[in-house]
Design a protein around this motif. Structure first.
Motif, short mmCIF file in Angstrom:
data_model
loop_
_atom_site.label_atom_id
_atom_site.label_comp_id
_atom_site.label_asym_id
_atom_site.label_seq_id
_atom_site.Cartn_x
_atom_site.Cartn_y
_atom_site.Cartn_z
N GLY A 148 12.51 59.98 71.26
CA GLY A 148 11.36 59.52 72.09
C GLY A 148 11.71 58.14 72.61
N LEU A 149 12.40 57.06 71.78
CA LEU A 149 12.65 55.94 72.40
C LEU A 149 13.62 55.91 73.44
N PHE A 150 14.60 56.72 73.42
CA PHE A 150 15.54 56.85 74.19
C PHE A 150 15.08 57.44 75.63
N SER A 151 14.18 58.67 75.25
CA SER A 151 13.38 59.21 76.43
C SER A 151 12.66 58.02 77.19
N LEU A 152 12.20 57.04 76.34
CA LEU A 152 11.36 56.09 77.11
C LEU A 152 12.22 55.36 78.31
N SER A 153 13.34 55.10 78.20
CA SER A 153 14.08 54.56 78.98
C SER A 153 14.14 55.52 80.56
N TRP A 154 13.90 56.61 80.53
CA TRP A 154 13.83 57.50 81.69
C TRP A 154 12.29 57.26 82.25
N SER A 155 11.43 57.27 81.37
CA SER A 155 9.94 56.98 81.54
C SER A 155 9.75 55.75 82.26
N VAL A 156 10.33 54.59 81.77
CA VAL A 156 10.38 53.37 82.38
C VAL A 156 10.94 53.40 83.91
N ALA A 157 12.12 54.11 83.91
CA ALA A 157 12.59 54.01 85.24
C ALA A 157 11.71 55.17 86.19
N ALA A 158 11.28 56.06 85.70
CA ALA A 158 10.40 57.10 86.63
C ALA A 158 9.36 56.33 86.99
N PHE A 159 8.69 55.12 86.25
CA PHE A 159 7.64 54.31 86.81
C PHE A 159 8.27 53.12 87.49
N GLY A 160 9.39 52.37 87.30
CA GLY A 160 9.87 51.40 87.87
C GLY A 160 10.40 51.87 89.19
N ALA A 161 11.29 52.69 89.10
CA ALA A 161 12.09 53.06 90.37
C ALA A 161 11.42 53.41 91.73
N PRO A 162 10.23 54.09 91.70
CA PRO A 162 9.56 54.42 92.88
C PRO A 162 8.86 53.27 93.30
N VAL A 163 8.22 52.52 92.33
CA VAL A 163 7.65 51.30 92.77
C VAL A 163 8.40 50.21 93.32
N ALA A 164 9.50 49.89 92.53
CA ALA A 164 10.24 49.06 93.12
C ALA A 164 11.21 49.11 94.26
N GLY A 165 11.55 50.70 94.41
CA GLY A 165 12.11 51.19 95.60
C GLY A 165 11.38 51.07 96.69
N GLY A 166 10.14 51.56 96.62
CA GLY A 166 9.29 51.59 97.81
C GLY A 166 9.10 50.31 98.32
N PHE A 167 8.99 49.06 97.44
CA PHE A 167 8.70 47.70 97.61
C PHE A 167 9.88 47.20 98.45
#
Length: 438
Positions: A351-370
């Motif tokens: 679960g903790l490792f999968s969190l890295s992908w979830s953090v990226a799934a949140f951060g990547a589109p927001v940061a990428g779009g910005f």
């Protein structure tokens, strides 16, 4: 011909039946993974949301995934792998349909959030179950085979989804929900619970440091070596997630159709299907940190070159390059997670490792779009290359500590198993520990 047969037997032979049911479930689920591939295009071109609004919706899916992975990891260890998987898949199928029918922005955002919770909640339980049923010596090829199934399904889904999207975007959500239910059916009918509990009686003969780990999620969160590994993966995951968030938008602005994007991104799955099964022999005996560092360099190179892409063939070339990095990264990551995870806390560590992908799934589109809106397309892709370079250096620096930690954990758990094994006393077997409960 005999050489091919021997290679096929060495690659697929001897794995448990439960593994193959899980493998089949993975394939079915990925064959219908339409929504994630085309969600960015759906939100911008069909629903008319801005790039930033689209990034926020995709980010909420990632935020939900963060909650889902941690919750799923705890439930996998406490409640069991099987009920966690069934609940997550049923919930994901329901929310998939709800998201397809949602119209107001706030309802779409809520649907994406809840979909992330359920869809990613299955990941830790699935990973823990794979480790439960596959012996350590077979895990590299087992994870490779599973990753092969993921990408066989993904490659097929990318092409089919591109065609389906031109007919009806609602069809994407319906098919995705149906295949998710199909995976749940396979688990319900064919896969039993695999969790093992070690309940040790007071006074049992145990060596220091080899007793079952307690303390729950806190143990994983305070494991500095593992948390460092997760943080490095966050860097690469932030880059990888651009292929479903900003890449389709960039290709659309270059005048390329959704079906063209589907074909280009299918190159990723096709390349992995063709070559992934050869990866275990290619990396066998090589330093894992060096392999992971090389993978990061290739990922950075591929995404960095996207800044210059202006046609389908060029985009396909960049996909080929970063896919080579992905092929090296995934099996090495999977085996390392298994070796760094105490057996009684596998769900939480997954679960903790999968969190890295979830953090990226949140951060990547927001940061990428910005970044795309404020600084331009080229800045985004050059930034991805820079982040990948940092990840490569981090793998080289932290690698030795990870290998020492892996060796120590294997030694401690082997000592515990040996100490807790039944002993013979006066012709009778006397257990040091209570029986494991499934």
């Amino acid at each position: 011909m005999r050489t091919v047969q021997n290679w096929f037997r060495d690659t697929t032979g001897g794995l448990p039946r439960t593994f193959w049911y899980l493998w089949a479930g993975t394939l079915v689920n990925r064959l219908g993974s339409f929504v994630v591939i085309f969600l960015a295009i759906y939100l911008t071109q069909v629903r008319g949301f801005s790039e930033f609004e689209t990034g926020v919706v995709l980010g909420l899916w990632g935020a939900g995934g963060a909650v889902g992975t941690l919750t799923g990891g705890v439930l996998a260890d406490r409640w069991g792998r099987r009920p966690t998987l069934l609940t997550a898949h049923l919930g994901a199928a329901t929310m998939m349909l709800a998201l397809g029918l949602a119209r107001p922005l706030w309802l779409v955002a809520l649907g994406a959030l809840l979909l992330g919770v359920f869809a990613e909640g299955a990941r830790p339980a699935f990973g823990a179950m794979m480790i439960d049923v596959v012996p350590q010596t077979d895990r590299l090829r087992a994870f490779t085979l599973n990753y092969w199934a993921i990408n066989l399904g993904f490659a097929s889904a990318a092409v089919l989804a591109g065609l389906a999207a031109e007919a009806s975007y609602l069809l994407l959500f319906v098919v995705d929900a149906a295949t998710t239910l199909g995976t749940a059916a396979i688990i319900f009918l064919k896969v039993g619970e695999t969790r093992q509990r070690r309940d040790v009686r007071p006074g049992a003969n145990q060596p220091d440091g080899a007793a079952p780990h307690r303390g729950g999620l806190r143990v994983a969160l305070t494991d500095r070596v593992f948390v460092g590994f997760v943080m490095v993966n966050v860097l690469l995951a932030l880059i990888f997630m651009q292929h479903t968030s900003m890449l389709p938008i960039a290709m659309g602005q270059d005048g390329l159709s959704p079906s063209t994007y589907g074909t280009v991104i299918a190159v990723n799955g096709v390349l992995i299907v063709v070559g992934q099964l050869f990866i275990p022999r290619l990396i066998a005996g090589r330093g894992r940190s060096n392999v992971l560092a090389l993978a990061a360099v290739l990922v950075g190179l591929g995404f960095g070159l996207t800044a210059f892409a202006d046609g389908a063939w060029f985009y396909a070339l960049t996909v080929v390059i970063w896919t080579l990095g992905e092929m090296l990264n995934s099996p090495s990551n999977s085996t390392l997670i298994a070796e760094l995870s105490p057996s009684t806390l596998r769900g939480r560590y997954q679960g903790l490792f999968s969190l890295s992908w979830s953090v990226a799934a949140f951060g990547a589109p927001v940061a990428g779009g910005f970044v795309r809106e404020q600084f331009g397309n080229s800045t985004l892709w050059f930034g991805c290359a820079g982040i990948a370079a940092v990840a490569a250096v981090a793998h080289l620096v932290s690698g030795p500590a990870r290998e020492r930690r892996s060796g120590d954990l294997r030694a401690h758990e082997s000592a515990y198993v040996e100490a807790a094994a039944p002993r013979t006393t006066g012709g009778q077997r006397t257990p040091d520990a209570a029986p494991a409960n499934a």
